[in-house]
Design a protein around this motif. Sequence first.
Motif, PDB file in Angstrom:
ATOM      1  N   GLY A  12       0.859  -1.171   0.011  1.00  0.00           N
ATOM      2  CA  GLY A  12       0.010  -0.068  -0.105  1.00  0.00           C
ATOM      3  C   GLY A  12       0.882   1.365  -0.032  1.00  0.00           C
ATOM      4  O   GLY A  12       2.261   1.293  -0.281  1.00  0.00           O
ATOM      5  N   GLY A  15       3.711   0.876   2.462  1.00  0.00           N
ATOM      6  CA  GLY A  15       4.886  -0.283   2.114  1.00  0.00           C
ATOM      7  C   GLY A  15       5.542   0.332   0.931  1.00  0.00           C
ATOM      8  O   GLY A  15       7.026   0.037   0.970  1.00  0.00           O
ATOM      9  N   LYS A  34      -0.184  -8.970  -0.652  1.00  0.00           N
ATOM     10  CA  LYS A  34      -1.180 -10.162  -0.540  1.00  0.00           C
ATOM     11  C   LYS A  34      -2.011 -10.239  -2.100  1.00  0.00           C
ATOM     12  O   LYS A  34      -2.392 -11.412  -2.443  1.00  0.00           O
ATOM     13  N   ILE A  45      -7.880  11.271  -1.639  1.00  0.00           N
ATOM     14  CA  ILE A  45      -7.092  11.482  -0.594  1.00  0.00           C
ATOM     15  C   ILE A  45      -6.726  12.981  -0.285  1.00  0.00           C
ATOM     16  O   ILE A  45      -6.262  13.477  -1.186  1.00  0.00           O
ATOM     17  N   ALA A 160       4.016  -3.506   7.040  1.00  0.00           N
ATOM     18  CA  ALA A 160       3.110  -2.452   6.301  1.00  0.00           C
ATOM     19  C   ALA A 160       1.669  -2.911   5.877  1.00  0.00           C
ATOM     20  O   ALA A 160       1.487  -2.535   4.827  1.00  0.00           O
ATOM     21  N   LEU A 163      -4.534  -1.936   8.256  1.00  0.00           N
ATOM     22  CA  LEU A 163      -5.233  -2.269   9.846  1.00  0.00           C
ATOM     23  C   LEU A 163      -5.309  -3.904  10.233  1.00  0.00           C
ATOM     24  O   LEU A 163      -5.606  -3.807  11.446  1.00  0.00           O
ATOM     25  N   VAL A 227     -17.495  11.967   0.563  1.00  0.00           N
ATOM     26  CA  VAL A 227     -17.381  10.873   1.664  1.00  0.00           C
ATOM     27  C   VAL A 227     -18.322  11.589   2.687  1.00  0.00           C
ATOM     28  O   VAL A 227     -18.327  12.522   3.441  1.00  0.00           O
ATOM     29  N   LEU A 291       4.554  -0.428  10.591  1.00  0.00           N
ATOM     30  CA  LEU A 291       4.557   0.970   9.766  1.00  0.00           C
ATOM     31  C   LEU A 291       3.330   1.305   9.459  1.00  0.00           C
ATOM     32  O   LEU A 291       2.439   0.243   8.882  1.00  0.00           O
ATOM     33  N   ASP A 293      -0.729   1.983   9.030  1.00  0.00           N
ATOM     34  CA  ASP A 293      -1.795   1.589   9.648  1.00  0.00           C
ATOM     35  C   ASP A 293      -1.722   0.604  10.420  1.00  0.00           C
ATOM     36  O   ASP A 293      -2.358   0.279  11.392  1.00  0.00           O
ATOM     37  N   CYS A 307      -0.517  10.203   5.261  1.00  0.00           N
ATOM     38  CA  CYS A 307       0.547  11.099   5.647  1.00  0.00           C
ATOM     39  C   CYS A 307       1.412  10.580   6.634  1.00  0.00           C
ATOM     40  O   CYS A 307       2.935  10.574   6.445  1.00  0.00           O
ATOM     41  N   ALA A 309       1.874   7.544   7.273  1.00  0.00           N
ATOM     42  CA  ALA A 309       2.533   6.205   6.857  1.00  0.00           C
ATOM     43  C   ALA A 309       3.801   6.748   6.103  1.00  0.00           C
ATOM     44  O   ALA A 309       5.019   6.174   6.162  1.00  0.00           O
TER      45      ALA A 309
HETATM   46  C1  LIG Z   1     -12.649   7.129   4.261  1.00  0.00           C
HETATM   47  C2  LIG Z   1     -11.168   7.047   4.688  1.00  0.00           C
HETATM   48  C3  LIG Z   1     -10.599   8.446   4.132  1.00  0.00           C
HETATM   49  C4  LIG Z   1      -9.135   8.777   4.344  1.00  0.00           C
HETATM   50  N1  LIG Z   1      -8.733   9.858   3.916  1.00  0.00           N
HETATM   51  C5  LIG Z   1      -7.532  10.209   4.244  1.00  0.00           C
HETATM   52  C6  LIG Z   1      -6.853  11.510   3.912  1.00  0.00           C
HETATM   53  O1  LIG Z   1      -7.584  12.382   3.256  1.00  0.00           O
HETATM   54  N2  LIG Z   1      -5.558  11.456   3.793  1.00  0.00           N
HETATM   55  C7  LIG Z   1      -4.611  10.675   4.475  1.00  0.00           C
HETATM   56  O2  LIG Z   1      -3.408  10.833   4.676  1.00  0.00           O
HETATM   57  N3  LIG Z   1      -5.194   9.277   4.753  1.00  0.00           N
HETATM   58  C8  LIG Z   1      -6.517   9.081   4.877  1.00  0.00           C
HETATM   59  N4  LIG Z   1      -6.888   7.967   5.268  1.00  0.00           N
HETATM   60  C9  LIG Z   1      -5.958   6.825   5.637  1.00  0.00           C
HETATM   61  C10 LIG Z   1      -5.440   6.221   4.532  1.00  0.00           C
HETATM   62  O3  LIG Z   1      -6.127   5.643   3.622  1.00  0.00           O
HETATM   63  C11 LIG Z   1      -4.501   5.147   5.366  1.00  0.00           C
HETATM   64  O4  LIG Z   1      -3.880   5.473   6.504  1.00  0.00           O
HETATM   65  C12 LIG Z   1      -3.361   4.541   4.585  1.00  0.00           C
HETATM   66  O5  LIG Z   1      -3.804   4.072   3.311  1.00  0.00           O
HETATM   67  C13 LIG Z   1      -2.569   3.345   5.055  1.00  0.00           C
HETATM   68  O6  LIG Z   1      -1.653   3.009   4.231  1.00  0.00           O
HETATM   69  P1  LIG Z   1      -0.879   1.580   4.621  1.00  0.00           P
HETATM   70  O7  LIG Z   1       0.003   1.307   3.561  1.00  0.00           O
HETATM   71  O8  LIG Z   1      -0.328   1.576   6.119  1.00  0.00           O
HETATM   72  O9  LIG Z   1      -2.122   0.593   4.739  1.00  0.00           O
HETATM   73  P2  LIG Z   1      -3.078  -0.029   3.594  1.00  0.00           P
HETATM   74  O10 LIG Z   1      -3.437   1.046   2.664  1.00  0.00           O
HETATM   75  O11 LIG Z   1      -4.240  -0.692   4.234  1.00  0.00           O
HETATM   76  O12 LIG Z   1      -1.999  -0.923   2.774  1.00  0.00           O
HETATM   77  C14 LIG Z   1      -1.785  -2.272   3.252  1.00  0.00           C
HETATM   78  C15 LIG Z   1      -1.310  -3.372   2.160  1.00  0.00           C
HETATM   79  O13 LIG Z   1      -1.009  -4.427   2.640  1.00  0.00           O
HETATM   80  C16 LIG Z   1      -1.546  -5.450   2.015  1.00  0.00           C
HETATM   81  N5  LIG Z   1      -1.716  -6.545   2.722  1.00  0.00           N
HETATM   82  C17 LIG Z   1      -2.702  -6.808   3.784  1.00  0.00           C
HETATM   83  N6  LIG Z   1      -2.398  -7.867   4.655  1.00  0.00           N
HETATM   84  C18 LIG Z   1      -1.317  -8.308   3.893  1.00  0.00           C
HETATM   85  C19 LIG Z   1      -0.485  -9.515   4.405  1.00  0.00           C
HETATM   86  N7  LIG Z   1      -0.909 -10.339   5.363  1.00  0.00           N
HETATM   87  N8  LIG Z   1       0.508  -9.852   3.560  1.00  0.00           N
HETATM   88  C20 LIG Z   1       0.912  -8.897   2.557  1.00  0.00           C
HETATM   89  N9  LIG Z   1       0.373  -7.876   2.138  1.00  0.00           N
HETATM   90  C21 LIG Z   1      -1.033  -7.623   3.051  1.00  0.00           C
HETATM   91  C22 LIG Z   1      -3.078  -4.881   1.349  1.00  0.00           C
HETATM   92  O14 LIG Z   1      -3.553  -5.560   0.358  1.00  0.00           O
HETATM   93  C23 LIG Z   1      -2.512  -3.406   1.000  1.00  0.00           C
HETATM   94  O15 LIG Z   1      -2.083  -3.193  -0.054  1.00  0.00           O
HETATM   95  C24 LIG Z   1      -8.348   7.766   5.012  1.00  0.00           C
HETATM   96  C25 LIG Z   1      -8.984   6.428   5.388  1.00  0.00           C
HETATM   97  C26 LIG Z   1     -10.410   6.244   5.282  1.00  0.00           C
HETATM   98  C27 LIG Z   1     -10.777   4.945   5.599  1.00  0.00           C
END
Ligand SMILES: Cc1cc2nc3c(=O)[nH]c(=O)nc-3n(C[C@H](O)[C@H](O)[C@H](O)COP(=O)(O)OP(=O)(O)OC[C@H]3O[C@@H](n4cnc5c(N)ncnc54)[C@H](O)[C@@H]3O)c2cc1C
Length: 392
Positions: A12, A15, A34, A45, A160, A163, A227, A291, A293, A307, A309
Amino acid sequence: MGPDRILIAGGGIGGLAAALALAQKGVSSLVLEKAHRLGEIGAGIQLGPNAFHCFDRLGVGEAARGMAVYIDQLRLMDAVADGEICHIDLKDRFRARFNNPYAVVHRGDLHGVLLKGCRDHPLIDLRTSAEVTGYDQDGSSVSAKLANGETVKGGALIGADGLWSHVRSQVANDGPPRVSGHTTYRSVIPTELMPEDLRWNAATLWAGPKCHIVHYPLSGWKVFNLVVTYHNHAPEPVAGKAVSDEEVRRGFTHVCERAQAIIRHGKDWHMWVLCDRDPIDKWVDGRVALLGDAAHPMMQYMAQGACMAMEDAVCLADALGKAGSLEAGLADYHARRVLRTARVQLMSRAMGDHVYHPDGPHAALRNSLMGAKSQDQWLDTLQWLYGGNGLD
Ligand SMILES: Cc1cc2nc3c(=O)[nH]c(=O)nc-3n(C[C@H](O)[C@H](O)[C@H](O)COP(=O)(O)OP(=O)(O)OC[C@H]3O[C@@H](n4cnc5c(N)ncnc54)[C@H](O)[C@@H]3O)c2cc1C
């Protein structure tokens, strides 16, 4: 790549940013994603100036600046009284103060910029259909276990994986996320369907009792991102379920006609029941660290999850680059990130209660306090967040 490469679970925003940040320091990585293909679901966003501080350090500043819509205001509306409570001007003074703009982007575009950066970099490998289920480690390496039974060896593992992180389950073992009871519905509408008097170049928030609406222009003004959120005490987590127009409208019958009209234009709604977690101290287990979420999932009310992340990614690479050992680098990364992200996690939750959803005198107090602030006071209020780059 040898076993010293860093394994990253999750491709994501967090990552991919981690892979880019490490590559900038000459460190190789393998991203294990995954899903069958790398991508992002959802539309818009918001990105504060702190995201742009990070883009430069990830080596994608120019590409990131090219994909954004630069809005003029953050505008807060009273969804019952149909009037502006306050706004924050995002033009010259804001940019000069924080050395970068505030922007809105399409998630796919943001992810695409990071992905292209990764694909173009010889130190980064990307692998899909690779679900990480857990890990083993000894004093010198980590083995990531994949769902297909394979193991992949590296010098460290960064969780990474979002959730529902499997890596977090092993690092912190703290059970499932907290279900907030807030249900968010997302839609995108063509700009010509947005009521003409509301086609503002702003990220607009209509705040009402137990509900709110957010809209902003996206994709070169072709569409508006919608949203809308209803605090309906939904008990179970849900992600991306298609719902009817009627279901969405049901939560907004008590807001003013103009706000309801925005919702009536939405189509193809999808819903999420939002989850977050309390801040925790345990992000690191030997050669493994969390790292994004996976480390600090938060409500979206400060628009900072992505931001944060990206800041994590920049800080992780900086800490590893400076430390004498991998374990010391991960410990330093955690120490530098935990309070800042805890502050955003807790404030995001508080903003839901005190800014987005209050009613009666609580809402009147919000209007009075927020409406009284000058532009200079808003800039001072935001300094801790937008003035930093997550490295301190
Ligand atoms: C409605 C909404 C609005 C938002 N608006 C904003 C905004 O305006 N500004 C902002 O900064 N943030 C915003 N966010 C938050 C933002 O979307 C997240 O915090 C951000 O996407 C987190 O990124 P991440 O890479 O940590 O996690 P994710 O985006 O959840 O990425 C995780 C990745 O890991 C993969 N994965 C999951 N499990 C595994 C596994 N076991 N093995 C391998 N891969 C796996 C998934 O497929 C995914 O690709 C919003 C969130 C929501 C719900």
